[in-house]
Design a protein around this motif. Sequence first.
Motif, short mmCIF file in Angstrom:
data_model
loop_
_atom_site.label_atom_id
_atom_site.label_comp_id
_atom_site.label_asym_id
_atom_site.label_seq_id
_atom_site.Cartn_x
_atom_site.Cartn_y
_atom_site.Cartn_z
N UNK A 50 -0.86 10.43 -2.92
CA UNK A 50 -1.97 10.34 -3.06
C UNK A 50 -1.82 9.33 -4.29
N UNK A 51 -0.84 9.48 -5.20
CA UNK A 51 -0.53 8.33 -6.18
C UNK A 51 -0.22 7.27 -5.60
N UNK A 52 0.75 7.06 -4.69
CA UNK A 52 1.19 6.02 -3.78
C UNK A 52 -0.24 5.38 -3.35
N UNK A 53 -0.83 6.07 -2.98
CA UNK A 53 -2.15 5.41 -2.29
C UNK A 53 -2.92 4.59 -3.62
N UNK A 54 -3.35 5.28 -4.61
CA UNK A 54 -3.81 4.87 -5.56
C UNK A 54 -3.25 3.50 -6.12
N UNK A 55 -1.62 3.16 -6.02
CA UNK A 55 -1.26 2.23 -6.71
C UNK A 55 -1.19 1.03 -5.90
N UNK A 56 -1.56 1.21 -4.34
CA UNK A 56 -1.54 0.03 -3.71
C UNK A 56 -3.05 -0.28 -2.95
N UNK A 57 -3.95 0.51 -3.11
CA UNK A 57 -5.35 0.53 -2.41
C UNK A 57 -5.97 -0.62 -3.11
N UNK A 58 -6.82 -1.31 -2.34
CA UNK A 58 -7.01 -1.22 -0.89
C UNK A 58 -6.24 -2.45 0.01
N UNK A 59 -5.49 -3.25 -0.70
CA UNK A 59 -4.70 -4.23 0.00
C UNK A 59 -3.64 -3.71 0.43
N UNK A 60 -2.77 -2.83 -0.14
CA UNK A 60 -1.43 -2.43 0.30
C UNK A 60 -0.31 -3.04 -0.57
N UNK A 61 -0.88 -3.99 -1.49
CA UNK A 61 0.22 -4.42 -2.40
C UNK A 61 0.09 -3.80 -3.68
#
Length: 607
Positions: A215-226
């Motif tokens: 979930x932390x990884x998702x927050x670091x990259x949302x919403x573009x994936x970068x």
Amino acid sequence: MSVGTGGRRLERLLLAVLTLYGLALIVPDFYRLARPLGSFGFFANNDGLIFDVKGPFAEESASPAWQAGLRVGDRIDLPKMRCIPVDTNTCATMLAARGGQQRVMPGRVGALWLAEGSPRAGERIDLAARTPPSNWLLDLIVFLDQGAGALFLLGAAWLVWIRPGPMTWGFFIYAVQFNPGQEFEFYARLQQWPAALLAQEVASGLFQAAGYAGFILFALRAPTGRIETQWRPLERALPALTIALGAISVLAVGSAFGYRTEVLTRIVLIAGLFVSVLVLFILLARRKDLEPQDFQRLRWVIWGCLIGLPACVVASLAQSTSLIEFSLTEDAIGLLFLINGILGIFVVEAIRRPRVINVSIPLRRATVLGLLLSAPALFLHGQIEELHDWIHLPAWASLVIASILLFAISRLHEHGVRLLEGLFDPDRRGAEARFAQMERAILAARSADEIDRLLTEGPARALALSSAAVYRSDGDQMRRYENGVGWTPEMAVVLDPNAPLLAGKTIGPSFEIDPERTRQSDFPQGPQQPALALPVADALRCFAVALYGAQTSGASLDGADRHALEKLAAAASAAYARVEREALRARIAALETQASTGTAPASGALG
């Protein structure tokens, strides 16, 4: 087969296996609606402390644990009930009793020993599980929870399927463990095989740790994936965080082997609270680094977290530990998990679409739904037991009642939103008035060029659009005669109606434009990139196509805005047809004059 293709297939195979695993945890709970599970009537934490002797029963006197003499404050004799050996009824009872709220198969008999200090210390206490009375409200909540849990998980899996990468994989791993679905039926059936149940509890602990990190990884990259450079150190620390939390979660299973591990359980649960706060901090801090349209997508994620995470944390604490002093009923916990499902809806919407509508629109509609249902929900919560006593229905009837209620709620919500938005949304009323004025102006226009300008400048002002242009039919192609808003003369002047951008769509409703179709120098780029195509056509032919960008805030146009534009297009098609007819009449009149006088008519063009 290339290495890339092989890796992609393995990735999808892993995705399928984990999705089936996640569904296997929650789908069996649908069976509870037809055959409810039983309960020993008490809850104990991972120190063996009994903190509830009523369980899911309405009164303590109906609880098998209370009838057997168990009281709040008694403590299970963990060393005597440790799972050595594993495949024993004592071990199965221990696994069914520890870790907060649990359920067992109906009629199951368990053997329990209490520690020193309890009135029945040293005695073997036999408990026979009983089925607590069910009610319509709880059955409805279970039905909604399991449906929401399955959709939450499948939505996360679909994001990985269409956009594989660390961002979507992180959210998917989180969804496997933290979706709204309940897992009582799965664990109750596994109690027949204590070794398998122990293995599942270890796996659950590892997934919980991986879910936090994901979930932390998702927050670091949302919403573009970068990911931005300043956040990379935190991303590199996530494997260590996963290992640490995973180790603590696995050690917490030690209560099954005679050790007090409630402190470890609370550490993991409180870590979930800190992860939730950290995720919100990351999302809020990253807003300033995004383009307007991605900022709008991130707002969906932020609001999903603000609504879903507190509900999930409170429900998990109430269900799994004695950390909080107040108790929540089973239906209240189920409602909190259901609210957590909003997180999944908002995340899927934000990630799957390159552009989204303003998040305030669904939030406003959800608020309307809450207001409409608050009074009936409070009434049902207070009176459901009496209603259940008055009307006796078979267990399967709950499924039918739940389906009917869902349909009624959806219809009530649809009409309520339409009514209340019309009454309390001044911006919407103002936009409707402006569009009505634009329709009248278009119908009164004297030339095609004037209609072009009204179709571009009017909606751009009324809806705060970043760009707008009209391509008018010119033989076998579409031609732009006016610059419009956000367009320059150097940009595409001619469009082929058979090209992929417009093929097969020039007669019909408005449609979203695939961003890949306009990623070239012939079209505006960035925030002004065309996002919506609006055919201006009648049943027989297309007069023009209008291309509109997103709003200057980065938000996409919602359904009401598109409906207003489609009404405007209908008026414009009638206006274009009238201008053509008038031009033809003028041409015919000129030819008749030529025939009668023998002079050549003045040349002219339509528009």
